[in-house]
Design a protein around this motif. Structure first.
Motif, mmCIF file in Angstrom:
data_model
loop_
_atom_site.group_PDB
_atom_site.id
_atom_site.type_symbol
_atom_site.label_atom_id
_atom_site.label_comp_id
_atom_site.label_asym_id
_atom_site.label_seq_id
_atom_site.Cartn_x
_atom_site.Cartn_y
_atom_site.Cartn_z
ATOM 1 N N ILE A 1 22.479 10.590 -22.026
ATOM 2 C CA ILE A 1 22.246 9.460 -21.124
ATOM 3 C C ILE A 1 20.820 8.977 -21.364
ATOM 4 C CG2 ILE A 1 21.970 8.751 -18.708
ATOM 5 C CD1 ILE A 1 24.131 10.839 -18.033
ATOM 6 N N PRO A 2 20.632 7.693 -21.684
ATOM 7 C CA PRO A 2 19.268 7.202 -21.926
ATOM 8 C C PRO A 2 18.462 7.151 -20.625
ATOM 9 C CG PRO A 2 20.823 5.382 -21.924
ATOM 10 C CD PRO A 2 21.643 6.633 -21.844
ATOM 11 N N ILE A 3 17.185 7.416 -20.737
ATOM 12 C CA ILE A 3 16.261 7.187 -19.620
ATOM 13 C C ILE A 3 15.612 5.838 -19.882
ATOM 14 C CG2 ILE A 3 14.244 8.012 -18.365
ATOM 15 C CD1 ILE A 3 14.929 10.846 -19.333
ATOM 16 N N LEU A 4 16.006 4.846 -19.104
ATOM 17 C CA LEU A 4 15.570 3.473 -19.332
ATOM 18 C C LEU A 4 14.172 3.238 -18.769
ATOM 19 C CD1 LEU A 4 18.907 1.743 -18.238
ATOM 20 C CD2 LEU A 4 18.243 2.455 -20.555
ATOM 21 N N LYS A 5 13.474 2.294 -19.361
ATOM 22 C CA LYS A 5 12.142 1.952 -18.850
ATOM 23 C C LYS A 5 12.208 1.405 -17.431
ATOM 24 C CE LYS A 5 10.043 1.103 -23.368
ATOM 25 N NZ LYS A 5 9.392 0.105 -24.264
ATOM 26 N N THR A 6 13.363 0.841 -17.094
ATOM 27 C CA THR A 6 13.531 0.273 -15.748
ATOM 28 C C THR A 6 14.013 1.315 -14.728
ATOM 29 O OG1 THR A 6 15.766 -0.389 -16.387
ATOM 30 C CG2 THR A 6 14.023 -2.040 -16.603
ATOM 31 N N ASP A 7 14.278 2.537 -15.193
ATOM 32 C CA ASP A 7 14.807 3.572 -14.304
ATOM 33 C C ASP A 7 13.765 4.074 -13.319
ATOM 34 O OD1 ASP A 7 17.535 4.114 -14.693
ATOM 35 O OD2 ASP A 7 17.142 5.278 -16.513
ATOM 36 N N ASN A 8 14.244 4.446 -12.142
ATOM 37 C CA ASN A 8 13.523 5.380 -11.289
ATOM 38 C C ASN A 8 14.423 6.604 -11.174
ATOM 39 O OD1 ASN A 8 15.459 4.828 -9.226
ATOM 40 N ND2 ASN A 8 14.231 3.056 -8.559
ATOM 41 N N VAL A 9 13.971 7.610 -10.450
ATOM 42 C CA VAL A 9 14.760 8.846 -10.365
ATOM 43 C C VAL A 9 16.136 8.568 -9.769
ATOM 44 C CG1 VAL A 9 14.904 11.137 -9.326
ATOM 45 C CG2 VAL A 9 12.752 10.349 -10.271
ATOM 46 N N GLU A 10 16.189 7.678 -8.776
ATOM 47 C CA GLU A 10 17.449 7.406 -8.091
ATOM 48 C C GLU A 10 18.459 6.726 -9.007
ATOM 49 O OE1 GLU A 10 14.418 6.739 -6.791
ATOM 50 O OE2 GLU A 10 14.444 8.402 -5.340
ATOM 51 N N THR A 11 18.023 5.753 -9.797
ATOM 52 C CA THR A 11 18.971 5.067 -10.682
ATOM 53 C C THR A 11 19.434 5.997 -11.804
ATOM 54 O OG1 THR A 11 17.149 4.121 -12.002
ATOM 55 C CG2 THR A 11 18.016 2.792 -10.188
ATOM 56 N N LEU A 12 18.506 6.827 -12.298
ATOM 57 C CA LEU A 12 18.886 7.794 -13.327
ATOM 58 C C LEU A 12 19.882 8.807 -12.768
ATOM 59 C CD1 LEU A 12 18.565 9.028 -16.140
ATOM 60 C CD2 LEU A 12 16.565 10.284 -15.264
ATOM 61 N N GLU A 13 19.610 9.269 -11.565
ATOM 62 C CA GLU A 13 20.503 10.244 -10.932
ATOM 63 C C GLU A 13 21.893 9.648 -10.726
ATOM 64 O OE1 GLU A 13 20.426 13.354 -7.166
ATOM 65 O OE2 GLU A 13 19.110 11.611 -7.137
ATOM 66 N N GLU A 14 21.951 8.388 -10.338
ATOM 67 C CA GLU A 14 23.249 7.734 -10.110
ATOM 68 C C GLU A 14 24.057 7.672 -11.407
ATOM 69 O OE1 GLU A 14 24.964 3.423 -8.543
ATOM 70 O OE2 GLU A 14 22.903 4.019 -8.079
ATOM 71 N N ARG A 15 23.404 7.329 -12.510
ATOM 72 C CA ARG A 15 24.110 7.260 -13.788
ATOM 73 C C ARG A 15 24.545 8.647 -14.253
ATOM 74 N NH1 ARG A 15 19.943 4.629 -15.815
ATOM 75 N NH2 ARG A 15 20.036 5.662 -17.859
ATOM 76 N N ILE A 16 23.709 9.630 -14.012
ATOM 77 C CA ILE A 16 24.069 10.999 -14.378
ATOM 78 C C ILE A 16 25.276 11.462 -13.576
ATOM 79 C CG2 ILE A 16 23.319 13.411 -14.151
ATOM 80 C CD1 ILE A 16 20.552 12.509 -15.145
ATOM 81 N N HIS A 17 25.290 11.201 -12.281
ATOM 82 C CA HIS A 17 26.422 11.622 -11.451
ATOM 83 C C HIS A 17 27.719 10.944 -11.896
ATOM 84 C CE1 HIS A 17 24.150 14.179 -8.970
ATOM 85 N NE2 HIS A 17 23.659 13.294 -8.134
ATOM 86 N N THR A 18 27.643 9.671 -12.237
ATOM 87 C CA THR A 18 28.834 8.965 -12.718
ATOM 88 C C THR A 18 29.385 9.629 -13.977
ATOM 89 O OG1 THR A 18 28.091 6.864 -11.783
ATOM 90 C CG2 THR A 18 29.716 6.755 -13.546
ATOM 91 N N LYS A 19 28.474 9.978 -14.889
ATOM 92 C CA LYS A 19 28.884 10.642 -16.128
ATOM 93 C C LYS A 19 29.432 12.044 -15.845
ATOM 94 C CE LYS A 19 28.661 9.224 -19.636
ATOM 95 N NZ LYS A 19 29.682 8.502 -20.433
#
Length: 199
Positions: A154-172
């Motif tokens: 899962i890429p860590i985007l420059k626009t990510d914060n912890v919450e958005t990254l966590e949401e994408r991780i949970h979906t995956k």
């Protein structure tokens, strides 16, 4: 397939597994939720689905061995074939592991062996890495070191914060766990048919 799910928190992976039509049709039977936190939101999710709940707090036992022995004794009548850890925040030790060798599966929000243990998403985010991921693996005697079943980046985007990254991780996580369990049910079914001599 008769399984137990162990969870400690909100239960997003529990929810995804328990409400998967694909898994229900494939024959997944969640016999019990085991939880070590009496106020965890996952408990109500299980109750809403009429899934039995066993709350077992480590603080009520003199040591981890007796804590896990109580869990093993509780699981016996359910004839559980596999245990799926879904945000279970306790390290599994030999008492439970020996009873369910090669039948305890965990999901971890990083590309193991990187960021094993607690706070994996936060640590990955703070690391400066450009990617992290999800790992599903069998449990062994150590923390997050068992044989890996699958990993997804899962890429860590420059626009990510912890919450958005966590949401994408949970979906995956939800997608991956359902697929792994489906594959496991298929494999177990094929093994049974082979033993019975069914083509």
């Amino acid at each position: 397939m008769r399984v137990a799910i162990f969870a400690s928190g909100n239960g997003t992976n529990f929810d995804a597994i328990a409400n998967s039509t694909e898994l229900q049709e494939a024959g997944l039977d969640i016999e019990v939720l085991v939880c070590d936190q009496p106020n965890a939101p996952v408990i109500q999710k299980a109750k809403n689905l009429n899934i039995p709940v066993f709350v077992n707090e480590l603080k009520n036992f003199p040591n981890r061995k007796e804590y896990e022995r109580t869990i093993v004794d509780k699981l016996v009548p359910f004839e559980v074939e596999y245990i799926f850890l879904a945000g279970y925040m306790r390290v599994v030790t030999s008492e439970l592991l020996n009873e369910y060798r090669n039948r305890i599966i965990n999901i971890h929000p990083s590309l193991l062996p990187k960021f094993s243990g607690l706070d994996a998403i936060q640590r990955a985010f703070d690391s400066g890495d450009t990617e992290t991921g999800v790992t599903i693996h069998y449990i062994d005697e150590n923390v997050d070191t068992g044989p890996i079943i699958c990993q997804k980046y899962i890429p860590i985007l420059k626009t990510d914060n912890v919450e958005t990254l966590e949401e994408r991780i949970h979906t995956k996580e939800h997608e991956m766990y359902i697929k792994v369990i489906l594959d496991l049910i298929k494999k177990e079914s094929e093994n049974v048919n082979f033993e019975k001599g069914i083509d």
